[in-house]
Design a protein around this motif. Structure first.
Motif, short mmCIF file in Angstrom:
data_model
loop_
_atom_site.label_atom_id
_atom_site.label_comp_id
_atom_site.label_asym_id
_atom_site.label_seq_id
_atom_site.Cartn_x
_atom_site.Cartn_y
_atom_site.Cartn_z
N ALA A 71 0.83 -1.31 -0.20
CA ALA A 71 0.15 0.01 0.27
C ALA A 71 1.03 1.23 0.08
O ALA A 71 0.61 2.36 -0.72
N LEU A 72 1.93 1.37 0.75
CA LEU A 72 2.68 2.34 0.89
C LEU A 72 3.37 2.60 -0.54
O LEU A 72 3.50 3.67 -1.07
N GLU A 73 3.96 1.36 -1.06
CA GLU A 73 4.75 1.64 -2.25
C GLU A 73 3.57 2.37 -3.55
O GLU A 73 4.19 3.16 -4.35
N MET A 74 2.42 1.87 -3.38
CA MET A 74 1.53 2.30 -4.38
C MET A 74 1.07 3.54 -4.07
O MET A 74 0.90 4.60 -5.02
N ALA A 75 0.94 3.86 -2.75
CA ALA A 75 0.56 5.49 -2.63
C ALA A 75 1.76 6.38 -3.02
O ALA A 75 1.44 7.40 -3.44
N LEU A 111 1.54 9.39 -5.73
CA LEU A 111 1.86 10.69 -5.31
C LEU A 111 2.67 11.14 -6.40
O LEU A 111 3.20 12.54 -6.54
N GLY A 112 3.54 10.26 -6.93
CA GLY A 112 4.59 10.78 -7.96
C GLY A 112 6.03 11.05 -7.42
O GLY A 112 6.25 10.67 -6.15
N LYS A 148 -1.68 16.13 -10.69
CA LYS A 148 -0.58 15.45 -10.05
C LYS A 148 -0.15 16.22 -8.88
O LYS A 148 -0.10 17.44 -8.62
N GLU A 149 0.24 15.36 -7.89
CA GLU A 149 0.32 16.22 -6.38
C GLU A 149 1.78 17.00 -6.58
O GLU A 149 1.77 18.02 -6.07
N GLY A 150 2.63 16.44 -7.66
CA GLY A 150 3.76 17.49 -7.92
C GLY A 150 3.44 18.82 -8.44
O GLY A 150 4.03 19.77 -8.10
N THR A 151 2.08 19.01 -8.68
CA THR A 151 1.70 20.15 -9.13
C THR A 151 0.68 20.78 -8.14
O THR A 151 0.74 22.00 -7.76
#
Lengths: 412, 127
Positions: free
Chosen positions: A51-55, A59-60, B62-65
């Motif tokens: 889940a953390l990896e996916m999150a 998030l990017g 995107k969160e980066g933005t």
């Protein structure tokens, strides 16, 4: 890489180049959002790490977030030049510890003292653990002021000793950014104006620096900034945007640890200040003991002598015969007796319903007298399980006295 | 060779479309965020989901933005952030709410956007 380190690495990268309070804010914000994503994914059945990896993936890249954040929060050039110059001119080595820092001072106490009589006065939480060499030990939440200072001072928190209103021993006062104060009472044995002790006597009595965890927790509860205490053996404490964790002296190696790591994060310690007489903060407790802030104005307790005070709840795991916490106090005004798996008690008393299935969590029927109220601090303190600990357990409830009409007590 | 050339061309076209969308998004990000926060306060993840839902997946924020944009708007005084705890427990999240200045700014930008789209539609012969 462990999930926690992965998260911390991400947060560190995302907040690189941002300074001071803003950095902490950025870290806190991202952490909160990441945890939300992880929580949602866990609800969908993914395990914690996945889940953390996916999150994090969703998030990017942290560098992308960082690039945008730095544009907004970068120091003005003149100021930056000044800071660099100041740093170059200084020979001092500065260890800045940002984000989730760790206090390492949780103390190990001798196993032969691992009894309720020893821990009831001073300890915040105690658990029996099995160490790597298969011996057992008690771990209590004691901490060192020096450790706390080491963690908090680099984050802009200042430390001082200031006079206490009720004790000749000065309080430990941490002043947070925005001038919020964390005032820790140093006395282990605490009575109004007398019989105080400083230093606190711990296992060897020689450490002037040790403070019972409950004093810290109590002090945190007095703060007006958002605060939170999570976990048991390694509780994570959040004060505003600053977080730090306690480390145990040694990590348990097997089931003698009361909770697995998964459960630890789902435990929340909470103090609830009582705002008016006869007010009790109670709520239904599906899946475990829970308090609901929203319920506090709708539930009341009238205690025997019309005083309202702290209620200390103890939970233990019956088969393994050790407990998570007990909070009796010398300032108890009325011991509230509770009944294991019994629906009723007596008007004016709390009813404390416990799960029928004792394979899991229950109140300790042998320690009923420990479930007490205290008028001095005017607080209710409960251990809140934030999550389902036992799907088969019945609700664990504290019922307001004014809802009680029947008087029964099995065994009496 | 033809296959690769076709794929490359397709990628360029897709990238072009994506860039147009991204530029449109970027150009109107502040307006989008202020509008999203108009009815109620939200935190980052909610905002992302809300944008996705309200645009039927057209805008994937995107969160980066997102976070830098939120912080920029906060710095400008258009929105105000507050850390709050969620029922799930864990760390607090930062909720953003529109300020009164932000409401005025939203109205100004909304009007400007309508004027702009109306003008473009007129040029395209769609109005």
């Amino acid at each position: 890489m462990k999930p926690q380190s992965k998260l911390e690495k991400y947060l560190k990268q995302a907040s690189r180049g941002i300074w001071g309070k803003k950095k902490l804010e950025v870290i806190s914000e991202l952490r909160g959002n990441i945890e939300s994503r992880v929580w949602m994914l866990e609800q969908q059945g993914f395990d914690g790490l996945k889940a953390l990896e996916m999150a994090l993936d969703e998030l990017g890249k942290p560098s992308e977030i960082n690039a945008g954040m730095v544009k907004v929060h970068a120091m003005p050039k003149m100021f930056k030049a000044f800071v660099v110059a100041a740093m170059l001119s200084s020979l001092a080595l500065v260890n800045v510890n940002l984000g989730t820092a760790q206090v390492t001072g949780a103390s190990e106490l001798p196993v032969d003292q691992c009894s309720i009589s020893i821990f009831s006065d001073n300890s915040m939480g105690v658990t029996l653990m099995q160490k790597a060499d298969k011996s057992t030990a008690c771990i209590g939440f004691w901490f060192k002021i020096s450790d706390l200072r080491n963690v908090l001072e680099p984050l802009g928190v200042t430390y001082d000793r200031q006079p206490s209103r009720v004790s000749p021993i000065q309080n430990h006062v941490f002043t947070f950014p925005d001038n919020h104060k964390l005032v820790i009472n140093p006395a282990a044995t605490f009575q109004m104006g007398k019989n105080v002790s400083d230093p606190i006597k711990t296992n060897d009595g020689s450490d002037a620096d040790n403070i019972p965890g409950k004093h810290l927790f109590s002090a945190i509860s007095e703060m007006i900034v958002p605060t939170k205490i999570e976990g048991f053996e390694t509780p994570k404490i959040t004060i505003g945007s600053i977080s730090f964790t306690f480390g145990t002296a040694e990590k348990p190696i097997n089931a003698l640890s009361l909770y697995s790591q998964v459960f630890q994060k789902n435990i929340l310690w909470q103090y609830f200040p009582i705002k008016s007489a006869n007010e009790l903060l109670v709520s239904n407790t599906p899946g475990g003991l829970q308090f609901d802030n929203a319920a506090k104005y709708n539930h009341y307790l009238k205690v025997k002598d019309s005083k309202v005070g702290s209620i200390y709840v103890m939970v233990y795991r019956s088969q393994l015969n050790y407990f998570t916490s007990d909070f009796p106090s010398k300032t108890v005004i009325e011991p509230y007796k509770s009944v294991d798996a019994s629906p009723v008690f007596k008007t004016g008393y709390l009813i404390y319903r416990t799960p029928m299935n004792k394979l899991e969590y229950a109140t300790n029927p042998e320690k009923l007298e420990q479930f007490k109220a205290n008028s001095e601090t005017g607080k209710v303190m409960l251990m809140r399980f934030n999550g389902t600990l036992n799907n088969n357990a019945k609700s664990f409830e504290i019922v307001p006295a004014n809802q009680i009409t029947e008087v029964k007590h099995p065994g009496r | 060779v033809k296959k690769h050339a076709t794929r490359a061309l397709k990628n360029i076209v897709l990238k072009g479309i994506h860039m147009i969308d991204a530029n449109l998004m970027k150009g109107n990000l502040d307006l989008i965020l202020l509008a999203i926060l108009e009815p109620s306060e939200m935190y980052g993840l909610e905002i992302t989901k809300e944008v996705l839902e309200r645009t039927d997946g057209y805008f994937a924020l995107k969160e980066g933005t997102l976070y830098p944009a939120l912080h920029r708007l906060e710095k400008a005084g258009f929105i105000a952030g507050t850390f709050k705890y969620l029922p799930r427990g864990g760390s607090p999240v930062k909720f953003y709410a529109l300020t009164s200045t932000g409401s005025k700014e939203l109205e100004t930008r909304r009007q400007a956007f309508h004027n702009f789209t109306h003008a473009v539609q007129s040029l395209l012969g769609e109005s």
